[in-house]
Design an enzyme around this catalytic site. Structure first.
Site, PDB file in Angstrom:
ATOM      1  N   ASN A   1       0.138   4.462  -0.190  1.00 21.59           N
ATOM      2  CA  ASN A   1      -0.385   5.678   0.440  1.00 21.59           C
ATOM      3  C   ASN A   1      -0.091   6.899  -0.432  1.00 21.59           C
ATOM      4  O   ASN A   1       0.410   7.919   0.046  1.00 21.59           O
ATOM      5  CB  ASN A   1       0.198   5.847   1.848  1.00 21.59           C
ATOM      6  CG  ASN A   1      -0.555   6.894   2.663  1.00 21.59           C
ATOM      7  OD1 ASN A   1      -1.661   7.277   2.327  1.00 21.59           O
ATOM      8  ND2 ASN A   1       0.070   7.360   3.735  1.00 21.59           N
TER       9      ASN A   1
ATOM     10  N   ASP B   1       3.230   4.507   4.971  1.00 14.75           N
ATOM     11  CA  ASP B   1       2.975   4.055   6.341  1.00 14.75           C
ATOM     12  C   ASP B   1       2.836   2.534   6.402  1.00 14.75           C
ATOM     13  O   ASP B   1       2.747   1.958   7.495  1.00 14.75           O
ATOM     14  CB  ASP B   1       1.754   4.749   6.944  1.00 14.75           C
ATOM     15  CG  ASP B   1       0.510   4.657   6.075  1.00 14.75           C
ATOM     16  OD1 ASP B   1       0.609   4.208   4.918  1.00 14.75           O
ATOM     17  OD2 ASP B   1      -0.575   5.072   6.541  1.00 14.75           O
ATOM     18  N   HIS B   2       2.813   1.888   5.243  1.00 15.74           N
ATOM     19  CA  HIS B   2       2.863   0.434   5.134  1.00 15.74           C
ATOM     20  C   HIS B   2       4.270   0.016   4.693  1.00 15.74           C
ATOM     21  O   HIS B   2       5.008   0.810   4.118  1.00 15.74           O
ATOM     22  CB  HIS B   2       1.871  -0.086   4.091  1.00 15.74           C
ATOM     23  CG  HIS B   2       0.438   0.119   4.450  1.00 15.74           C
ATOM     24  ND1 HIS B   2      -0.414  -0.918   4.775  1.00 15.74           N
ATOM     25  CD2 HIS B   2      -0.314   1.244   4.517  1.00 15.74           C
ATOM     26  CE1 HIS B   2      -1.620  -0.438   5.022  1.00 15.74           C
ATOM     27  NE2 HIS B   2      -1.584   0.871   4.877  1.00 15.74           N
TER      28      HIS B   2
ATOM     29  N   GLU C   1      -3.842   1.785  -2.851  1.00 21.69           N
ATOM     30  CA  GLU C   1      -3.977   3.193  -2.474  1.00 21.69           C
ATOM     31  C   GLU C   1      -3.053   4.068  -3.317  1.00 21.69           C
ATOM     32  O   GLU C   1      -2.281   4.885  -2.820  1.00 21.69           O
ATOM     33  CB  GLU C   1      -3.729   3.412  -0.974  1.00 21.69           C
ATOM     34  CG  GLU C   1      -4.421   4.674  -0.488  1.00 21.69           C
ATOM     35  CD  GLU C   1      -4.379   4.880   1.023  1.00 21.69           C
ATOM     36  OE1 GLU C   1      -4.830   5.942   1.460  1.00 21.69           O
ATOM     37  OE2 GLU C   1      -3.903   3.974   1.752  1.00 21.69           O
TER      38      GLU C   1
ATOM     39  N   ASN D   1      -7.089  -4.519   5.493  1.00 15.42           N
ATOM     40  CA  ASN D   1      -7.593  -3.656   6.568  1.00 15.42           C
ATOM     41  C   ASN D   1      -8.238  -4.421   7.728  1.00 15.42           C
ATOM     42  O   ASN D   1      -9.163  -3.926   8.368  1.00 15.42           O
ATOM     43  CB  ASN D   1      -8.570  -2.612   5.998  1.00 15.42           C
ATOM     44  CG  ASN D   1      -7.875  -1.284   5.733  1.00 15.42           C
ATOM     45  OD1 ASN D   1      -7.136  -0.781   6.573  1.00 15.42           O
ATOM     46  ND2 ASN D   1      -8.108  -0.712   4.561  1.00 15.42           N
TER      47      ASN D   1
ATOM     48  N   ASN E   1       0.878  -1.163   0.000  1.00 18.36           N
ATOM     49  CA  ASN E   1       0.000   0.000   0.000  1.00 18.36           C
ATOM     50  C   ASN E   1       0.921   1.219   0.000  1.00 18.36           C
ATOM     51  O   ASN E   1       1.644   1.469   0.967  1.00 18.36           O
ATOM     52  CB  ASN E   1      -0.896   0.002   1.240  1.00 18.36           C
ATOM     53  CG  ASN E   1      -1.793   1.228   1.315  1.00 18.36           C
ATOM     54  OD1 ASN E   1      -1.371   2.346   1.039  1.00 18.36           O
ATOM     55  ND2 ASN E   1      -3.040   1.041   1.719  1.00 18.36           N
TER      56      ASN E   1
ATOM     57  N   ASP F   1      -3.943  -4.782   0.887  1.00 17.24           N
ATOM     58  CA  ASP F   1      -4.299  -4.236   2.189  1.00 17.24           C
ATOM     59  C   ASP F   1      -5.734  -4.653   2.481  1.00 17.24           C
ATOM     60  O   ASP F   1      -6.677  -4.094   1.935  1.00 17.24           O
ATOM     61  CB  ASP F   1      -4.153  -2.709   2.140  1.00 17.24           C
ATOM     62  CG  ASP F   1      -4.558  -2.040   3.439  1.00 17.24           C
ATOM     63  OD1 ASP F   1      -4.959  -2.759   4.376  1.00 17.24           O
ATOM     64  OD2 ASP F   1      -4.486  -0.803   3.515  1.00 17.24           O
TER      65      ASP F   1
END
Length: 258
Positions: free
Chosen positions: A9, A246-247, A35, A150, A7, A148
């Site tokens: 981001n 952030d991943h 993302e 989630n 991911n 991802d």
């Protein structure tokens, strides 16, 4: 065969942090991105392509939101950009590439952290997607679904599990959905085939300045495979030496070829 899932981001931010330079050194057969947050006109730019790779993206209708992509060394026989229901298709949450009998997918499952209404939408997605997964597992094709999801499945999959039991991503209903996917439908969490250790996380909240440094994270990025690939999983690693998002990239090797 090496498959990387990440991911990003925002692909523009990840590109500026050196993601494509790192990817070019990994010799991956397939790269799955989530993302992406950019539309087709931006993604056609050479900055977001990888030399010697075929690139396929699916953007959301809403600009700067969601979006998934697949980069592959070998040109796929076919690329599918739809799951067949609005929440997935209008938000650019799924794309897959077909290589003979093998299907590699990039999935970005919705988050429910923005509120109750969005969590309800997440459950709608899960219900619709489970019906599709049940069909896929009986299709006699091999699937590797990267992305991802989630959802952290078990207590081992997030640092502060006790304080997150009422938070989206670790709710009982979400975890039960993964139980059903693995225990009843028959899909396999490929990472756990080769690594049963705690403290293996793929996402750290950017709201805390020290979450990554202290490894206070969640394992919400998976490569989930059909049971015929259970014994084909060879290695799994989470790359943390550099930060593109952030991943963290989930890198997995399989005893397969395409």
């Amino acid at each position: 065969m090496r498959i990387i899932s990440l991911n990003v981001n925002g692909i523009r931010a990840a590109q500026k942090k050196g993601m494509f330079e790192w990817l070019s050194r990994q010799d991956a057969d397939v790269i799955c991105l989530q993302e992406v947050r950019a539309d087709a006109s931006i993604l056609e730019n050479a900055l977001y392509q990888l030399p010697k790779y075929h690139a396929y993206y699916q953007s959301a209708e809403k600009k700067g939101y969601s979006g998934v992509g697949i980069l592959s060394k070998k040109k796929p026989d076919k690329v599918i950009r739809s799951l067949g229901f609005p929440l997935a298709d209008t938000e650019g949450r799924y794309i897959h590439a077909e290589f003979g009998n093998l299907v590699v997918a990039s999935l970005y499952l919705p988050s429910g952290t923005s509120g109750e209404a969005r969590q309800d939408q997440k459950y709608v997605f899960l219900d619709a997607y489970l019906a599709i997964l049940k069909k896929q597992i009986t299709s006699k094709r091999s699937y590797i679904i990267c992305g991802d999801w989630n959802i952290a499945h078990k207590e081992i999959d997030l640092k502060n599990w006790k304080t997150n039991q009422k938070n989206s991503g670790f709710l009982p209903q979400e975890r039960a959905w993964l139980d059903k996917l693995f225990d009843k439908v028959g899909f396999v969490d490929a990472f756990r085939m080769v690594n049963l250790e705690p403290n293996n996380y793929t996402w750290w909240s950017s709201r805390s300045r020290v979450a990554f440094e202290n490894n206070v994270g969640w394992r919400i990025d998976y490569q989930i495979v059909t049971p015929d690939l259970r014994e084909k999983v060879k290695t799994a690693s989470i790359y943390k030496a550099e930060r593109f998002s952030d991943h963290a990239p989930l890198v997995m090797d399989y005893d397969l070829s395409i």
